[in-house]
Design an enzyme around this catalytic site. Structure first.
Site, PDB file in Angstrom:
ATOM      1  N   ASP A 138       0.848  -1.190   0.000  1.00  8.34           N
ATOM      2  CA  ASP A 138       0.000   0.000   0.000  1.00  8.34           C
ATOM      3  C   ASP A 138       0.884   1.241   0.000  1.00  8.34           C
ATOM      4  O   ASP A 138       1.837   1.332   0.782  1.00  8.34           O
ATOM      5  CB  ASP A 138      -0.906  -0.007   1.238  1.00  8.34           C
ATOM      6  CG  ASP A 138      -2.018   1.031   1.125  1.00  8.34           C
ATOM      7  OD1 ASP A 138      -2.387   1.401  -0.008  1.00  8.34           O
ATOM      8  OD2 ASP A 138      -2.513   1.473   2.175  1.00  8.34           O
ATOM      9  N   LYS A 160      -4.107  -2.003  10.349  1.00 11.59           N
ATOM     10  CA  LYS A 160      -4.602  -2.121   8.983  1.00 11.59           C
ATOM     11  C   LYS A 160      -4.728  -3.565   8.503  1.00 11.59           C
ATOM     12  O   LYS A 160      -5.434  -3.833   7.536  1.00 11.59           O
ATOM     13  CB  LYS A 160      -3.691  -1.359   8.017  1.00 11.59           C
ATOM     14  CG  LYS A 160      -3.859   0.154   8.118  1.00 11.59           C
ATOM     15  CD  LYS A 160      -2.773   0.874   7.357  1.00 11.59           C
ATOM     16  CE  LYS A 160      -2.953   2.373   7.419  1.00 11.59           C
ATOM     17  NZ  LYS A 160      -3.991   2.888   6.518  1.00 11.59           N
ATOM     18  N   HIS A 179      -3.725  14.040   0.912  1.00 13.56           N
ATOM     19  CA  HIS A 179      -3.927  13.120   2.038  1.00 13.56           C
ATOM     20  C   HIS A 179      -2.727  13.156   2.986  1.00 13.56           C
ATOM     21  O   HIS A 179      -2.897  13.291   4.204  1.00 13.56           O
ATOM     22  CB  HIS A 179      -4.141  11.696   1.504  1.00 13.56           C
ATOM     23  CG  HIS A 179      -4.140  10.643   2.577  1.00 13.56           C
ATOM     24  ND1 HIS A 179      -5.179  10.493   3.473  1.00 13.56           N
ATOM     25  CD2 HIS A 179      -3.224   9.688   2.898  1.00 13.56           C
ATOM     26  CE1 HIS A 179      -4.904   9.489   4.303  1.00 13.56           C
ATOM     27  NE2 HIS A 179      -3.725   8.981   3.975  1.00 13.56           N
ATOM     28  N   GLU A 219      -9.520  12.552   7.762  1.00 11.18           N
ATOM     29  CA  GLU A 219      -9.410  13.868   7.120  1.00 11.18           C
ATOM     30  C   GLU A 219     -10.745  14.591   7.066  1.00 11.18           C
ATOM     31  O   GLU A 219     -10.815  15.804   7.302  1.00 11.18           O
ATOM     32  CB  GLU A 219      -8.906  13.704   5.686  1.00 11.18           C
ATOM     33  CG  GLU A 219      -7.467  13.319   5.546  1.00 11.18           C
ATOM     34  CD  GLU A 219      -7.182  12.984   4.109  1.00 11.18           C
ATOM     35  OE1 GLU A 219      -6.908  13.904   3.322  1.00 11.18           O
ATOM     36  OE2 GLU A 219      -7.253  11.795   3.742  1.00 11.18           O
ATOM     37  N   ARG A 241      -7.584   3.828  13.507  1.00  9.95           N
ATOM     38  CA  ARG A 241      -6.676   4.964  13.732  1.00  9.95           C
ATOM     39  C   ARG A 241      -6.051   4.968  15.121  1.00  9.95           C
ATOM     40  O   ARG A 241      -4.913   5.430  15.289  1.00  9.95           O
ATOM     41  CB  ARG A 241      -7.409   6.283  13.500  1.00  9.95           C
ATOM     42  CG  ARG A 241      -7.991   6.463  12.126  1.00  9.95           C
ATOM     43  CD  ARG A 241      -6.920   6.399  11.062  1.00  9.95           C
ATOM     44  NE  ARG A 241      -7.497   6.636   9.732  1.00  9.95           N
ATOM     45  CZ  ARG A 241      -6.847   6.410   8.599  1.00  9.95           C
ATOM     46  NH1 ARG A 241      -5.610   5.921   8.625  1.00  9.95           N
ATOM     47  NH2 ARG A 241      -7.423   6.655   7.449  1.00  9.95           N
ATOM     48  N   ASP A 270      -9.015   0.358   2.242  1.00 10.45           N
ATOM     49  CA  ASP A 270      -7.976  -0.037   3.200  1.00 10.45           C
ATOM     50  C   ASP A 270      -8.454   0.372   4.602  1.00 10.45           C
ATOM     51  O   ASP A 270      -8.065   1.408   5.129  1.00 10.45           O
ATOM     52  CB  ASP A 270      -6.669   0.662   2.812  1.00 10.45           C
ATOM     53  CG  ASP A 270      -5.551   0.404   3.811  1.00 10.45           C
ATOM     54  OD1 ASP A 270      -5.573  -0.645   4.460  1.00 10.45           O
ATOM     55  OD2 ASP A 270      -4.661   1.274   3.928  1.00 10.45           O
ATOM     56  N   GLN A 319      -3.387   2.294  15.083  1.00 10.10           N
ATOM     57  CA  GLN A 319      -2.330   2.779  14.177  1.00 10.10           C
ATOM     58  C   GLN A 319      -1.467   3.857  14.834  1.00 10.10           C
ATOM     59  O   GLN A 319      -0.236   3.830  14.756  1.00 10.10           O
ATOM     60  CB  GLN A 319      -2.983   3.332  12.905  1.00 10.10           C
ATOM     61  CG  GLN A 319      -2.007   3.876  11.865  1.00 10.10           C
ATOM     62  CD  GLN A 319      -2.726   4.553  10.699  1.00 10.10           C
ATOM     63  OE1 GLN A 319      -3.960   4.577  10.631  1.00 10.10           O
ATOM     64  NE2 GLN A 319      -1.951   5.098   9.777  1.00 10.10           N
TER      65      GLN A 319
END
Ligand code: MN
Length: 403
Positions: free
Chosen positions: A121, A248, A128, A355, A232, A228, A235
């Site tokens: 990925d 992920k 982004h 975002e 968060r 995907d 992560q």
């Protein structure tokens, strides 16, 4: 009113004769028999059953239960099979022979269309990367110093790539907000999407032989949509210093249809202007335009939340392939690499909730269904549709009782 013929597509149907994506399906009558199919309008053409003289050369590749043998066969065969399929579907002389091989899309089950070899990925949208950089590192530079010199990526988990429609179970994991004294374990509270475009490798490459920019079309078979899924909170706690891992790897959804690269010939675009000179193996200044004008739509619970424009991506798929192999790493048939979250410059063009909500949420709730669709301009005003990728969030597995 007579039933409409499967050969007469409604005006503007994005799955017409210029699209012809490949998938794998089974029917209720033979649920264990996986067959290759091509989507045409709201129907699936059974490629395994094409009679003489419609059967293309290399018909044995079309009798497989996955696309992998066709992927491995290489571009001349891809071109030949695509031409034969188009002729079968569009020449009125073949209608009586082809009609019995068309199954209504609503009557079939679609499966993961290829065995995924490796999965990579990328992180190719400047918008982004800038937006996320500001959220994750508010005190630092939004873009890391390498970002405009190489397409940043990570190796993901091929074994958890799932086909559109597969439910997504909210992952449990470790998370620790900056203000927390210690990490805790439990269901992710910040489950997110990432709207991406995936590229499927057909022809393998040789170990120690980098794949040059101009060899992209020799190796890449087609395009799919990718979600995907990203936790968060998991992560944010785990990603320094080695990048994404369990936040992920629990699921990556792909569309059931792989659209051949040839379908996007009229959608090629020049990528954004480069801010720094690129090293020769990435320099596409004189190459054919490597961008694709794909317009993506993100729907959550049937509400459109974003329309990310793929044409705005800084790095192209050809550059990503060149970078992935420049160290001598080889490609395998079935390798999948995804673009990274597609976000455009406008607030309603962002490809993830992180975002869209500027880090504040809300994120996905149990029961939410997320659907990505996309189309590209084709010849003579036609639309080239990508198969949708959809998934519904299921609750996290029950936690083991505390000792
Ligand atoms: Mn991603």
């Amino acid at each position: 009113m007579p039933e409409q013929s499967p050969f007469d597509l409604p005006e503007g149907d994005p799955f017409g004769p210029h699209t012809l994506p490949y998938g794998v399906f089974s029917t209720a009558g033979a649920p264990a028999l996986r067959r290759l199919g091509v989507r045409y309008g709201r129907y699936v053409l059974d490629l395994s059953a094409l009679p003489e003289p419609l059967r293309p050369a290399h018909a044995e590749l079309l009798a497989a239960p996955t696309l992998n043998p066709l992927l491995a066969a290489g571009r001349p065969v891809w071109t030949e099979v695509r031409a034969a399929v188009r002729a079968a579907l569009t020449d009125p002389a073949h209608r009586s022979a082809v009609a019995p091989l068309l199954h209504p899309l609503d009557d079939v089950t679609l499966h993961l269309p290829f065995d995924v070899a490796d999965y990579v990925d990328f992180y190719a949208s400047e918008h982004h990367a800038t937006n996320v950089g500001k959220i994750f590192r508010p005190d630092g530079a939004a873009l890391p110093p390498n970002w405009k010199h190489l397409p940043i990526g990570y190796h993901g988990r091929a074994g958890t790539v799932v086909v559109s429609g597969t439910p997504v179970v909210r992952p449990n994991g470790q998370r620790k907000a900056p203000a927390d004294a210690a990490p805790t374990f439990g269901p992710s509270g910040r489950l997110d999407i990432e709207a991406e475009v995936g590229f499927v490798v057909g022809t393998p490459s040789t170990l120690h032989e980098p794949v040059a920019l101009e060899s992209f079309r020799e190796h890449v078979f087609g395009v799919c949509l990718v979600n995907d899924w990203s936790a968060r909170d998991i992560q944010a706690w785990e990603y320094v210093p080695l990048g994404p891992f369990l936040g992920k790897s629990f699921a990556t959804s792909v569309s059931a249809w792989i659209t051949p690269l040839d379908a996007f010939d009229d959608a090629r675009t020049v990528p954004p202007a480069r801010d720094f000179p690129l090293l020769p193996y990435l320099d596409d200044a004189t190459a054919e335009p490597g961008g694709i004008d794909l317009r993506i739509e993100v729907r959550i619970k049937d509400e459109t939340v974003s329309r990310p424009p793929f044409a705005s991506m800084y790095w192209t798929a050809a550059q990503q392939l060149a970078h992935m192999t420049v160290n001598g790493a080889s490609l395998r048939t079935g390798d999948l690499y995804a673009s990274g979250t597609v976000s455009g410059p406008e607030p309603d063009q962002r490809g993830c909730l992180l975002e869209l909500t500027e880090g504040k949420g809300p994120f996905l709730q149990d029961g939410d269904e997320v659907t990505l669709t996309a189309w590209a301009p084709g010849p003579d005003g036609a639309r080239i549709g990508l198969g949708e990728v959809t998934g519904r969030i299921l609750p996290a597995p029950a936690m083991p009782p505390a000792p």
